[in-house]
Scaffold this active site. Structure first.
Site, PDB file in Angstrom:
ATOM      1  N   GLU A 167      61.079  12.180   0.703  1.00 46.75           N
ATOM      2  CA  GLU A 167      61.219  13.613   0.425  1.00 46.75           C
ATOM      3  C   GLU A 167      61.230  13.964  -1.064  1.00 46.75           C
ATOM      4  O   GLU A 167      62.238  14.504  -1.574  1.00 46.75           O
ATOM      5  CB  GLU A 167      62.479  14.180   1.099  1.00 46.75           C
ATOM      6  CG  GLU A 167      62.487  14.022   2.599  1.00 46.75           C
ATOM      7  CD  GLU A 167      63.583  14.846   3.286  1.00 46.75           C
ATOM      8  OE1 GLU A 167      64.398  15.470   2.587  1.00 46.75           O
ATOM      9  OE2 GLU A 167      63.603  14.879   4.528  1.00 46.75           O
ATOM     10  N   GLU A 360      61.857  10.802  10.089  1.00 50.11           N
ATOM     11  CA  GLU A 360      63.183  11.351  10.375  1.00 50.11           C
ATOM     12  C   GLU A 360      63.048  12.517  11.338  1.00 50.11           C
ATOM     13  O   GLU A 360      62.131  13.341  11.206  1.00 50.11           O
ATOM     14  CB  GLU A 360      63.870  11.888   9.100  1.00 50.11           C
ATOM     15  CG  GLU A 360      64.369  10.820   8.163  1.00 50.11           C
ATOM     16  CD  GLU A 360      65.078  11.408   6.941  1.00 50.11           C
ATOM     17  OE1 GLU A 360      65.605  12.540   7.032  1.00 50.11           O
ATOM     18  OE2 GLU A 360      65.086  10.723   5.916  1.00 50.11           O
TER      19      GLU A 360
HETATM   20  C1  FCB Z   1      66.880  14.632   5.084  1.00 55.79           C
HETATM   21  C2  FCB Z   1      67.291  13.411   4.280  1.00 55.79           C
HETATM   22  C3  FCB Z   1      68.253  12.520   5.000  1.00 55.79           C
HETATM   23  C4  FCB Z   1      69.283  13.305   5.763  1.00 55.79           C
HETATM   24  C5  FCB Z   1      68.638  14.367   6.626  1.00 55.79           C
HETATM   25  C6  FCB Z   1      69.589  15.159   7.465  1.00 55.79           C
HETATM   26  O1  FCB Z   1      66.459  15.616   4.202  1.00 55.79           O
HETATM   27  O2  FCB Z   1      66.156  12.648   3.954  1.00 55.79           O
HETATM   28  O3  FCB Z   1      68.831  11.639   4.071  1.00 55.79           O
HETATM   29  O4  FCB Z   1      70.204  13.839   4.899  1.00 55.79           O
HETATM   30  O5  FCB Z   1      67.877  15.221   5.828  1.00 55.79           O
END
Ligand code: FCB
Length: 453
Positions: A167, A360
């Site tokens: 990110e 994620e």
């Molecule tokens: C993302 C992050 C991760 C976690 C999630 C909820 O932005 O990469 O580390 O905090 O959100």
């Protein structure tokens, strides 16, 4: 009854964590200070002034955690490396004990039959580099490439799946433009430099990793929301364009060889964030950033339905449904599974990556253990199930989605929210470090076993 949903044969089911959020041991065995140590140790930055000093004590309990992954049946585990644990001051001397920790972790995973996915940078920059200007200065990108070299030389014989950054948009905007994350700066012109150096460091690191880790696959992890205007008004359409440009296209476009998006360059000029134009872009940089990758990792959580504000303020996120746990997670993020089909289609058909992983996806619900010690996190199961259906739909439409990493393996330190947000499928009792599989973990185990729903 609905048809069974079965995923492609080699689809990889995993879970993800990040070093600072779980490891603790912030100053053990020669680890250097990270900018997140500094940021959390500064009162007022984090809810309840929580820190990652101990977190899930994973640095000590990693064997137990691998045991739990095995119990759930995970096929892959995505984790990140703490740069200052391995290179305490960011460049130069390597801390062998830190490197050994990750080497043993990788061995342990492989013994358990779990494929390691390594992220080099999930936000814990060595403080020594932040002191020199962090990502806003180009020398940090050079240090990152050396760090990537050290790690891929040490682990490259066993790790086959690599991500450079997690990110970069969050690092850039939350860290350098709005100050919610470390290093806590509030300056768009600095943020734009940071973004560029992050991307340059990614592009330079890719061939280094490939050289040290033959037959491996290398990618980057970008966050993407399903951003849509709340109406067809010109103002709302513009708000959606602008937000999507800032959070996704500013990073995805250069990585896919399109350069920085011109609409956003205009925006930043108007904002006064490019006082010297794009002077931080050096000859050859855009080609480096566009170095072909083997996959793109996408972090998807929610939809942002945007309504422009009357003044020049940020647009409002509109919530069309009642704020019940079915529609809303405790992060105040909308549960919008259709958006996952949407972003997968968009990214594949628009940018043509060879392969995509959802690196994620998950939901924050704080459901605690009941009197029998079970954690009936039904809303998380609902969130996951609907998102799995949405992923499957994208695969059927032709998207080469190769795997899924649930955020998160366990509850952990959720950045500026501290320990108030729980994303895990494993409950953590932070007093005792006791781990308990939530109902969602047991449910996920079944999904993995059936390779579907
Ligand atoms: C993302 C992050 C991760 C976690 C999630 C909820 O932005 O990469 O580390 O905090 O959100």
């Amino acid at each position: 009854m609905a048809n069974k949903i079965i995923f492609p044969e080699n689809f990889l089911w995993g879970a993800a964590t990040a070093s600072y959020q779980i490891e603790g041991a912030w100053n053990r065995h020669g680890k250097g200070e990270s900018m997140w140590d500094r940021f959390t140790h500064t009162p007022g930055n984090i809810r309840s002034n929580d820190t990652g000093d101990i977190a899930n004590d994973h640095y000590r309990l990693w064997k137990k955690d691998i045991g739990l992954m095995k119990k759930i049946g995970l096929q892959a585990y995505r984790f990140s490396i703490s740069w200052p644990r391995v290179i305490p001051t960011g460049r130069g001397k390597v801390n062998q004990k830190g490197l050994d920790f990750y080497s043993k972790l990788v061995d342990g995973l492989l013994e358990a039959g779990i494929t390691p996915f390594v992220t080099l940078y999930h936000w814990d920059l060595p403080q020594a580099l932040d002191d020199e200007g962090g990502w806003a200065v180009r020398s940090t990108a050079e240090a990152f490439v050396d760090y990537a070299n050290v790690i891929s030389r040490a682990l490259g014989d066993r790790v086959r799946n690599w991500m450079t950054h997690n990110e970069p948009a969050s690092i850039t905007w939350l860290g350098y433009a709005i100050g919610m994350h470390a290093p806590g700066l509030r300056d768009y012109s600095i943020a734009l430099r940071a973004a560029h150096h992050l991307l340059v460091s990614h592009g330079h690191a890719v061939p280094v990793i490939r050289r040290n880790s033959p037959n491996s696959e290398v990618g980057i992890g970008l966050n993407i929301n399903w951003v849509v205007p709340a109406s067809n008004s010109a103002a709302d359409l513009n708000a959606a364009r602008s937000a999507d440009g800032e959070w996704f296209r500013w990073f995805a476009d250069p990585v896919y060889g399109r350069g920085y998006p011109s609409d956003k360059i205009e925006d930043y000029k108007k904002l006064g964030a490019l006082p010297n134009g794009m002077d931080f872009v050096q000859t050859g940089d855009m080609n480096v950033i566009a170095t072909p990758t083997d996959f793109i990792g996408l972090n998807y959580y929610n939809r942002n339905l945007l309504r422009a504000s009357a003044s020049n303020d940020d647009p409002q996120i509109v919530f069309p449904n009642p704020k019940t746990p079915e529609h809303w997670t405790e992060m105040d993020w909308e549960n919008y599974p259709e958006g996952l089909t949407g972003i997968l289609g968009r990214v594949y058909f628009n940018y043509n990556p060879l392969k995509i992983y959802i690196t994620e996806n998950g939901a924050s619900y704080s459901t605690p253990p009941d009197e029998n010690g079970n954690v009936p996190d039904v809303h998380r199961i609902n969130y996951l199930r609907t998102h799995f259906v949405a992923m499957h739909r994208a695969i059927q439409a032709g998207v080469p989605l190769a795997g899924y990493f649930l955020w998160s393996l366990m509850d952990n330190f959720e950045w500026s929210f501290g320990y108030t947000q729980r994303f895990g499928i494993i409950w953590i009792d932070y007093e005792t470090q006791k781990r308990t599989l939530k109902d969602s973990a047991k449910w996920y185990k079944g999904v993995i076993k059936k390779n579907g729903l």
